[in-house]
Design a protein around this motif. Sequence first.
Motif, short mmCIF file in Angstrom:
data_model
loop_
_atom_site.label_atom_id
_atom_site.label_comp_id
_atom_site.label_asym_id
_atom_site.label_seq_id
_atom_site.Cartn_x
_atom_site.Cartn_y
_atom_site.Cartn_z
N MET A 145 0.93 -1.28 0.07
CA MET A 145 -0.07 -0.18 0.02
C MET A 145 0.87 1.21 0.15
O MET A 145 0.41 2.04 -0.86
CB MET A 145 -0.89 0.14 1.28
N ILE A 146 1.80 1.30 0.84
CA ILE A 146 2.98 2.22 0.79
C ILE A 146 3.44 2.47 -0.56
O ILE A 146 3.46 3.76 -0.99
CB ILE A 146 3.91 2.19 1.99
N ILE A 147 4.03 1.53 -1.14
CA ILE A 147 4.39 1.66 -2.66
C ILE A 147 3.63 2.14 -3.40
O ILE A 147 3.65 3.21 -4.36
CB ILE A 147 4.97 0.15 -3.00
N VAL A 148 2.45 1.64 -3.57
CA VAL A 148 1.40 2.28 -4.56
C VAL A 148 1.00 3.54 -4.22
O VAL A 148 0.85 4.42 -5.23
CB VAL A 148 0.23 1.23 -4.38
N ARG A 158 12.78 4.72 -5.04
CA ARG A 158 12.48 3.11 -4.57
C ARG A 158 12.87 3.36 -3.06
O ARG A 158 12.17 2.75 -2.28
CB ARG A 158 12.99 2.10 -5.31
N GLU A 159 13.96 4.32 -2.85
CA GLU A 159 14.26 4.33 -1.33
C GLU A 159 13.19 4.97 -0.49
O GLU A 159 13.37 4.68 0.84
CB GLU A 159 15.50 4.94 -1.13
N VAL A 160 12.53 5.75 -0.91
CA VAL A 160 11.40 6.48 -0.27
C VAL A 160 10.51 5.51 0.58
O VAL A 160 10.24 5.70 1.76
CB VAL A 160 10.71 7.54 -0.92
N PRO A 161 9.66 4.76 -0.23
CA PRO A 161 8.57 3.76 0.37
C PRO A 161 9.61 2.85 1.45
O PRO A 161 8.96 2.53 2.38
CB PRO A 161 8.10 2.98 -0.54
N THR A 231 13.08 -2.79 6.27
CA THR A 231 13.85 -2.40 5.02
C THR A 231 14.02 -3.58 3.98
O THR A 231 13.51 -3.49 2.94
CB THR A 231 15.18 -1.78 5.11
N ILE A 232 14.13 -4.73 4.53
CA ILE A 232 14.11 -5.90 3.86
C ILE A 232 12.73 -6.30 3.37
O ILE A 232 12.41 -6.84 2.12
CB ILE A 232 14.71 -7.03 4.62
N VAL A 233 11.57 -6.10 4.24
CA VAL A 233 10.33 -6.24 3.80
C VAL A 233 10.06 -5.45 2.42
O VAL A 233 9.39 -5.57 1.54
CB VAL A 233 9.25 -6.18 5.09
N GLY A 234 10.61 -4.07 2.82
CA GLY A 234 10.14 -3.13 1.70
C GLY A 234 10.84 -3.50 0.49
O GLY A 234 10.38 -3.15 -0.60
N GLU A 235 11.85 -4.00 0.31
CA GLU A 235 12.70 -4.63 -0.77
C GLU A 235 12.00 -5.44 -1.58
O GLU A 235 12.07 -5.59 -2.62
CB GLU A 235 14.22 -4.92 -0.45
N LEU A 236 11.06 -6.38 -0.95
CA LEU A 236 10.46 -7.44 -1.72
C LEU A 236 9.32 -6.94 -2.62
O LEU A 236 9.42 -7.49 -3.77
CB LEU A 236 9.76 -8.51 -0.56
N ALA A 240 12.93 -4.50 -6.20
CA ALA A 240 14.38 -4.23 -6.14
C ALA A 240 15.36 -5.40 -6.52
O ALA A 240 15.00 -6.50 -6.30
CB ALA A 240 14.69 -3.61 -4.56
N ILE A 241 16.35 -4.94 -7.29
CA ILE A 241 17.41 -6.05 -7.43
C ILE A 241 18.78 -5.82 -6.72
O ILE A 241 19.77 -6.40 -6.88
CB ILE A 241 17.80 -5.78 -9.16
N GLN A 242 18.59 -4.78 -5.71
CA GLN A 242 19.79 -4.57 -4.82
C GLN A 242 19.40 -4.65 -3.53
O GLN A 242 18.11 -4.24 -3.02
CB GLN A 242 20.49 -3.30 -5.01
N GLY A 243 20.08 -5.25 -2.54
CA GLY A 243 19.80 -5.22 -1.23
C GLY A 243 19.58 -6.57 -0.73
O GLY A 243 19.48 -7.61 -1.42
N LEU A 244 19.66 -6.84 0.67
CA LEU A 244 19.64 -8.08 1.16
C LEU A 244 18.27 -8.98 1.00
O LEU A 244 18.06 -10.01 0.46
CB LEU A 244 20.07 -8.25 2.65
N GLY A 245 17.15 -7.99 0.99
CA GLY A 245 15.89 -8.60 0.66
C GLY A 245 15.78 -8.97 -0.58
O GLY A 245 15.12 -9.96 -1.04
#
Length: 294
Positions: A145-148, A158-161, A231-236, A240-245
Amino acid sequence: MIERLRISLLPVLVVVAAIIALWYAGAVVMNSTWTLDQAARQGTDPSFAEIVADTMAQERPLLPAPHQVAAELWEVTAEKKITSKRSLIYHGFITLKTTLFGFVTGAVFGVALALGIVHSRTLEQSVMPWAIISQTIPIVALAPMIIVLSNAVGIENREVPKTIIAAYLSFFPVLVSMIKGLRSPDAMQIDLLRTYNASGGQIFSKLRLPASLPYFFASMKVAIAASLVGTIVGELPTGAIQGLGARMLIGSQFGEPMIMWTALFAAAILAALLVIAVGGLERLALRLMGEGAR
């Protein structure tokens, strides 16, 4: 000193050894399905030792053995350049950057809201219930929802959400602990300062703020870990193609369990380092305030 250190480390080492033993046992049980299936197709009857040996060296095991994860983790950290897209240090830094942004944002918002609630009964009755209710929403449901909404208002970064999600998870522990800490001085202590004609600001700086520090830093340790999870949940869901998530998601999509497990352990190591860093800041702050000898 050495004896005290040995006694303190012994329980930890025993627990770690038990976990590793259970992990190896689980790897044998879960990975043996593939071994037995391949043996049945080839018409062979492997011994127990052969089954164990095969489960410890499969390329795509259901549950990688500890030594496999350790070897892969070493390869993607120490043996890769930090600028490489396959380096977990590179991906860890990206996750760390967003984690810190979200953590600072959430901590500042939590402290500011706590100050307002402590000094305003109206603000407590109007805002605190909503702050509690906000934490009942699963972050997995809230993140898309935050991303939308971010995309709807024209935020393309993409860093903002991800920062918003991290701040959302980190602000509540700080809020609750700071309220408790700022209210921890009893009425007798406050009355004593008032007899010395102390102003409201002096009561805050001389009594309430120092009393809140243990609560504050305890909440910061929880908040920094929660921020990393956010942050990890937000990367899913961001693709994203970068980050641990993102590495965890890529490993899941392409059936590469080693990628998932190494990213998971890298996230755990990063969380531990962040909590240790907050603990160092706590000791420094207490020392500067004259409490280092306690």
